[in-house]
Design a protein around this motif. Structure first.
Motif, PDB file in Angstrom:
ATOM      1  N   GLU A 153      52.524   1.520 -20.319  1.00  0.00           N
ATOM      2  CA  GLU A 153      52.635   2.967 -20.417  1.00  0.00           C
ATOM      3  C   GLU A 153      53.443   3.267 -21.675  1.00  0.00           C
ATOM      4  O   GLU A 153      54.535   2.720 -21.866  1.00  0.00           O
ATOM      5  CB  GLU A 153      53.319   3.592 -19.208  1.00  0.00           C
ATOM      6  CG  GLU A 153      53.393   5.115 -19.329  1.00  0.00           C
ATOM      7  CD  GLU A 153      53.981   5.815 -18.109  1.00  0.00           C
ATOM      8  OE1 GLU A 153      54.277   7.021 -18.202  1.00  0.00           O
ATOM      9  OE2 GLU A 153      54.143   5.150 -17.064  1.00  0.00           O
ATOM     10  N   ASP A 166      47.250  -3.254 -11.550  1.00  0.00           N
ATOM     11  CA  ASP A 166      47.842  -2.061 -10.937  1.00  0.00           C
ATOM     12  C   ASP A 166      47.338  -0.770 -11.576  1.00  0.00           C
ATOM     13  O   ASP A 166      47.553   0.317 -11.043  1.00  0.00           O
ATOM     14  CB  ASP A 166      49.368  -2.111 -11.046  1.00  0.00           C
ATOM     15  CG  ASP A 166      49.975  -3.205 -10.181  1.00  0.00           C
ATOM     16  OD1 ASP A 166      49.237  -3.778  -9.360  1.00  0.00           O
ATOM     17  OD2 ASP A 166      51.178  -3.483 -10.341  1.00  0.00           O
ATOM     18  N   ASP A 169      42.175   1.143  -9.541  1.00  0.00           N
ATOM     19  CA  ASP A 169      42.004   1.349  -8.114  1.00  0.00           C
ATOM     20  C   ASP A 169      40.982   0.337  -7.578  1.00  0.00           C
ATOM     21  O   ASP A 169      39.888   0.213  -8.128  1.00  0.00           O
ATOM     22  CB  ASP A 169      41.502   2.787  -7.886  1.00  0.00           C
ATOM     23  CG  ASP A 169      41.169   3.064  -6.440  1.00  0.00           C
ATOM     24  OD1 ASP A 169      41.939   2.641  -5.573  1.00  0.00           O
ATOM     25  OD2 ASP A 169      40.133   3.717  -6.187  1.00  0.00           O
ATOM     26  N   ASN A 229      42.371   8.818 -14.307  1.00  0.00           N
ATOM     27  CA  ASN A 229      42.999   9.981 -13.683  1.00  0.00           C
ATOM     28  C   ASN A 229      44.403  10.107 -14.268  1.00  0.00           C
ATOM     29  O   ASN A 229      45.297   9.336 -13.922  1.00  0.00           O
ATOM     30  CB  ASN A 229      43.070   9.803 -12.162  1.00  0.00           C
ATOM     31  CG  ASN A 229      43.642  11.020 -11.460  1.00  0.00           C
ATOM     32  OD1 ASN A 229      44.431  11.776 -12.017  1.00  0.00           O
ATOM     33  ND2 ASN A 229      43.248  11.209 -10.213  1.00  0.00           N
ATOM     34  N   GLU A 231      46.777  12.232 -13.806  1.00  0.00           N
ATOM     35  CA  GLU A 231      47.834  12.571 -12.857  1.00  0.00           C
ATOM     36  C   GLU A 231      48.316  11.344 -12.101  1.00  0.00           C
ATOM     37  O   GLU A 231      49.515  11.197 -11.821  1.00  0.00           O
ATOM     38  CB  GLU A 231      47.341  13.643 -11.879  1.00  0.00           C
ATOM     39  CG  GLU A 231      47.073  14.991 -12.540  1.00  0.00           C
ATOM     40  CD  GLU A 231      46.622  16.034 -11.533  1.00  0.00           C
ATOM     41  OE1 GLU A 231      46.567  15.716 -10.321  1.00  0.00           O
ATOM     42  OE2 GLU A 231      46.332  17.167 -11.973  1.00  0.00           O
ATOM     43  N   MET A 232      47.389  10.443 -11.784  1.00  0.00           N
ATOM     44  CA  MET A 232      47.737   9.221 -11.054  1.00  0.00           C
ATOM     45  C   MET A 232      48.127   8.082 -11.996  1.00  0.00           C
ATOM     46  O   MET A 232      48.620   7.040 -11.556  1.00  0.00           O
ATOM     47  CB  MET A 232      46.549   8.781 -10.190  1.00  0.00           C
ATOM     48  CG  MET A 232      46.139   9.791  -9.127  1.00  0.00           C
ATOM     49  SD  MET A 232      47.423  10.097  -7.903  1.00  0.00           S
ATOM     50  CE  MET A 232      47.494   8.493  -7.100  1.00  0.00           C
ATOM     51  N   LYS A 233      47.852   8.256 -13.289  1.00  0.00           N
ATOM     52  CA  LYS A 233      48.133   7.244 -14.311  1.00  0.00           C
ATOM     53  C   LYS A 233      47.383   5.938 -14.030  1.00  0.00           C
ATOM     54  O   LYS A 233      47.892   4.841 -14.225  1.00  0.00           O
ATOM     55  CB  LYS A 233      49.643   6.952 -14.419  1.00  0.00           C
ATOM     56  CG  LYS A 233      50.486   8.135 -14.819  1.00  0.00           C
ATOM     57  CD  LYS A 233      51.955   7.723 -14.977  1.00  0.00           C
ATOM     58  CE  LYS A 233      52.826   8.889 -15.369  1.00  0.00           C
ATOM     59  NZ  LYS A 233      54.245   8.484 -15.545  1.00  0.00           N
ATOM     60  N   ARG A 234      46.157   6.059 -13.574  1.00  0.00           N
ATOM     61  CA  ARG A 234      45.362   4.879 -13.251  1.00  0.00           C
ATOM     62  C   ARG A 234      43.876   5.211 -13.320  1.00  0.00           C
ATOM     63  O   ARG A 234      43.477   6.375 -13.395  1.00  0.00           O
ATOM     64  CB  ARG A 234      45.733   4.323 -11.876  1.00  0.00           C
ATOM     65  CG  ARG A 234      45.503   5.292 -10.760  1.00  0.00           C
ATOM     66  CD  ARG A 234      46.107   4.801  -9.434  1.00  0.00           C
ATOM     67  NE  ARG A 234      45.363   3.701  -8.858  1.00  0.00           N
ATOM     68  CZ  ARG A 234      45.879   2.485  -8.636  1.00  0.00           C
ATOM     69  NH1 ARG A 234      47.129   2.219  -8.953  1.00  0.00           N
ATOM     70  NH2 ARG A 234      45.148   1.542  -8.093  1.00  0.00           N
ATOM     71  N   GLU A 236      40.332   5.280 -11.426  1.00  0.00           N
ATOM     72  CA  GLU A 236      39.794   5.350 -10.078  1.00  0.00           C
ATOM     73  C   GLU A 236      38.348   4.861 -10.069  1.00  0.00           C
ATOM     74  O   GLU A 236      37.573   5.167 -10.980  1.00  0.00           O
ATOM     75  CB  GLU A 236      39.852   6.780  -9.548  1.00  0.00           C
ATOM     76  CG  GLU A 236      41.282   7.274  -9.395  1.00  0.00           C
ATOM     77  CD  GLU A 236      41.342   8.687  -8.816  1.00  0.00           C
ATOM     78  OE1 GLU A 236      40.344   9.422  -8.961  1.00  0.00           O
ATOM     79  OE2 GLU A 236      42.371   9.030  -8.228  1.00  0.00           O
TER      80      GLU A 236
END
Length: 245
Positions: A153, A166, A169, A229, A231-234, A236
């Motif tokens: 990040e 991580d 998803d 995504n 907002e989720m930092k991942r 999906e």
């Protein structure tokens, strides 16, 4: 012969020689051809080797490139100091030339992704925006025996390491129809190296393995489609499908 007469004779002969060259079409044409040849060669070099990069359009991507740890490119070597110098030249000139000592070709194909061809593989850097000055950063060091991924990040000039799995998803866990089927699980492990990662646009990643087509009874499909995504930092999982190689 007096010195003044000798000087006049030399000047006269020199003038005649210049006039002969001027009036000789062979000499004139040869000079023109030589000039054209040099210009053409230079044009070819520029077309083949010069890659135009608008620094302001790719500023975040290029600045992140300068602070990545050397471990992100373990199969080759591109030191931080060299990367900083490389980006500085792009900043000054808005173009770059291949660095023969480190990689064979470089191609900036998207605003958030840079691809570099190296020896027997490729190296990829992709960034995905969470908010201003905040990105998820992925690197893919791809060589003959597989991919080595790293994830971070980026926040206000600093990088924080994240385990690659991580960031995704259900990373590969949903491909198997039956996760307890030992035969299918073994086949999956044996062909893990066959996965291809396609970084598309600013949000999507497709992960495909055409070898899974040979064991359709084991897998729901051969392609995982992910979307970022912020907002989720991942990433999906959107769906699993069968695609032809």
């Amino acid at each position: 012969m007096k010195p003044s007469a000798l000087l006049l004779l030399i000047l006269f002969l020199f003038s005649c020689k210049k006039n002969e060259e001027k009036n000789d079409p062979k000499i004139t044409n040869q000079k023109a051809q030589d000039t054209l040849k040099v210009q053409t060669e230079n044009d070819d070099i520029e077309k083949l080797d010069t890659l135009k990069i608008n620094y302001l359009e790719h500023k975040n991507l290029l600045n992140i490139l300068t602070i990545l740890p050397d471990s992100c490119m373990r199969s080759w070597e591109w030191k931080k100091t060299d990367r900083i110098e490389y980006v500085q030249k792009i900043k000054q000139n808005n173009y770059t030339l291949p660095s023969k000592g480190h990689f064979s070709s470089i191609e900036l194909i998207q605003p958030n992704t840079i691809h570099i061809g190296v020896v027997d593989g490729s190296w990829i850097l992709s960034i995905y925006k969470i908010k201003p000055n905040n990105y998820i950063v992925l690197t893919d060091d791809k060589v003959g025996d597989g991919n080595e991924f790293m994830a971070f990040e980026y926040l206000n000039g600093e990088l924080i390491y994240i385990p690659f799995k991580d960031v995704f998803d259900q990373f590969f866990t949903t491909l198997l129809i039956n996760e307890n089927d030992k035969k299918c699980l073994e086949y999956f492990k044996d062909n893990y190296i066959g996965f291809e990662y396609d970084f598309i646009g600013t949000k999507k990643i497709h992960i495909t393995n055409s070898l899974l087509e040979e064991a359709k009874s084991c897998f729901k499909g051969n392609t995982l489609n992910y979307e970022f995504n912020p907002e989720m930092k991942r990433f999906e999982l959107i769906n699993i499908e069968n695609t032809k190689s």
